[in-house]
Design an enzyme around this catalytic site. Structure first.
Site, PDB file in Angstrom:
ATOM      1  CE  LYS A   9     -27.304   6.718  -4.742  1.00 13.15           C
ATOM      2  NZ  LYS A   9     -26.591   7.615  -3.449  1.00 13.15           N
ATOM      3  NE  ARG A  36     -25.309  11.474  -9.249  1.00  9.67           N
ATOM      4  CZ  ARG A  36     -25.112   9.766  -9.159  1.00  9.67           C
ATOM      5  NH1 ARG A  36     -25.251   9.508  -9.450  1.00  9.67           N
ATOM      6  NH2 ARG A  36     -24.177   9.722  -7.734  1.00  9.67           N
ATOM      7  NE  ARG A  59     -18.292   5.237  -1.388  1.00  5.36           N
ATOM      8  CZ  ARG A  59     -18.962   5.755  -1.748  1.00  5.36           C
ATOM      9  NH1 ARG A  59     -20.523   6.053  -1.779  1.00  5.36           N
ATOM     10  NH2 ARG A  59     -19.392   7.395  -1.892  1.00  5.36           N
ATOM     11  NE  ARG A  98     -17.166   6.968  -5.699  1.00  6.09           N
ATOM     12  CZ  ARG A  98     -18.725   6.766  -6.424  1.00  6.09           C
ATOM     13  NH1 ARG A  98     -19.193   5.573  -5.130  1.00  6.09           N
ATOM     14  NH2 ARG A  98     -19.434   7.346  -6.396  1.00  6.09           N
ATOM     15  NE  ARG A 124     -20.179  12.350  -4.963  1.00  5.70           N
ATOM     16  CZ  ARG A 124     -19.574  11.474  -4.001  1.00  5.70           C
ATOM     17  NH1 ARG A 124     -17.849  11.682  -3.741  1.00  5.70           N
ATOM     18  NH2 ARG A 124     -20.034   9.986  -3.654  1.00  5.70           N
TER      19      ARG A 124
HETATM   20  P1  AMP Z   1     -22.373   7.614  -7.242  1.00  7.03           P
HETATM   21  O1  AMP Z   1     -21.479   5.442  -7.779  1.00  7.03           O
HETATM   22  O2  AMP Z   1     -23.687   6.879  -7.562  1.00  7.03           O
HETATM   23  O3  AMP Z   1     -21.700   7.716  -6.927  1.00  7.03           O
HETATM   24  O4  AMP Z   1     -21.590   7.803  -9.458  1.00  7.03           O
HETATM   25  C1  AMP Z   1     -20.357   8.523  -9.333  1.00  7.03           C
HETATM   26  C2  AMP Z   1     -20.750   9.647 -10.452  1.00  7.03           C
HETATM   27  O5  AMP Z   1     -21.105   8.920 -11.274  1.00  7.03           O
HETATM   28  C3  AMP Z   1     -21.732  11.012 -10.043  1.00  7.03           C
HETATM   29  O6  AMP Z   1     -21.332  11.576  -9.390  1.00  7.03           O
HETATM   30  C4  AMP Z   1     -21.885  11.066 -11.407  1.00  7.03           C
HETATM   31  O7  AMP Z   1     -20.385  12.225 -11.606  1.00  7.03           O
HETATM   32  C5  AMP Z   1     -21.830   9.835 -12.165  1.00  7.03           C
HETATM   33  N1  AMP Z   1     -23.371   9.535 -12.457  1.00  7.03           N
HETATM   34  C6  AMP Z   1     -23.733   7.962 -12.075  1.00  7.03           C
HETATM   35  N2  AMP Z   1     -24.777   8.607 -12.038  1.00  7.03           N
HETATM   36  C7  AMP Z   1     -25.490   9.599 -12.779  1.00  7.03           C
HETATM   37  C8  AMP Z   1     -26.211  10.163 -12.889  1.00  7.03           C
HETATM   38  N3  AMP Z   1     -27.701   9.243 -12.801  1.00  7.03           N
HETATM   39  N4  AMP Z   1     -26.468  11.472 -14.015  1.00  7.03           N
HETATM   40  C9  AMP Z   1     -25.178  12.203 -13.771  1.00  7.03           C
HETATM   41  N5  AMP Z   1     -24.323  11.529 -13.816  1.00  7.03           N
HETATM   42  C10 AMP Z   1     -24.011  10.510 -13.516  1.00  7.03           C
END
Ligand code: AMP
Length: 209
Positions: free
Chosen positions: A14, A89, A123, A153, A164
């Site tokens: 994404k 999400r 990554r 990360r 996740r």
């Molecule tokens: P990402 O970089 O999109 O993979 O997000 C990393 C982490 O940030 C996720 O695993 C969640 O802990 C938190 N996070 C990001 N976006 C959201 C969201 N829309 N709702 C809840 N938690 C989020």
């Protein structure tokens, strides 16, 4: 006007595809994960608490995410549209977004599971600008954009990745049906190289009004 949401499991690309769409259409890339990693929550204690939720691979509460995104979308750079990466999400977040802003399309990166694992394991993220890369395109351990040091990360550990995925299946996967019912879902084959997926995404986006 292009108000877009990117959907897909963790590691579906994404972030990478969002950057390309934003370059093509001149709209901002809004990654909620990146905003949280940068510490967009003003209260330091809340920020610490949220970072530990993220490190466990769990979701931040909807009300906090909704407010953070609503505020970001009010900024003037969103006037001609945006690409949301990582939000919504949950169904509650999607409903909040529809009620407050509304999106034109939800683009699903439909990616095979074997590829996802390989992408997450490879990554690397920049500790300075947050840029995200796959090891296969890197020649050194520094960020090609800003020269910052690259690392993995905090939530890319095998145990957290599993969690996740489970959360994605339970809470985020139902968004596919949600946007299908609104006739806003655009399903894109996420297999192949990053470049191949980008070509598909851009071609489809150009064909949409
Ligand atoms: P990402 O970089 O999109 O993979 O997000 C990393 C982490 O940030 C996720 O695993 C969640 O802990 C938190 N996070 C990001 N976006 C959201 C969201 N829309 N709702 C809840 N938690 C989020």
């Amino acid at each position: 006007m292009r108000k877009l949401v990117l959907l897909g499991p963790p590691g579906s690309g994404k972030g990478t595809q969002a950057v390309k769409i934003c370059e093509e259409f001149g709209i901002p890339h809004i990654s909620t994960g990146q905003m949280l990693r940068e510490g967009h929550l003003a209260d330091p204690e809340l920020d610490r608490e949220m970072k530990s939720i993220m490190a466990r691979g769990e979701l931040i509460p909807d009300y906090l995410m909704n407010e953070m995104v609503k505020e970001r979308l009010r900024k003037s750079d969103c006037i001609n549209g945006f690409v949301l990466d990582g939000f919504p999400r949950t169904i509650d977040q999607a409903k909040f977004l529809e009620e407050n802003v509304g999106v034109d399309y939800a683009i699903l990166l439909d990616t095979p599971e074997e590829l996802i694992e390989e992408r997450i394991c490879g990554r690397r993220v920049c500790t300075v600008c947050g840029g995200s890369y796959h090891v296969s395109i890197l020649t050194t351990n520094v960020c090609p954009k800003c020269g910052g040091e690259l690392g993995t990360r905090a939530d890319d550990t095998p145990e957290t990745i599993r969690k996740r995925f489970d959360i994605y299946q339970c809470l985020t996967f139902p968004l596919i049906e949600y946007y299908t019912k609104l006739s806003k879902l655009v399903d894109i084959d996420g297999s192949g190289s990053f470049e191949e997926v980008t070509k598909r995404v851009i071609n489809v986006m150009r064909s949409l009004k």
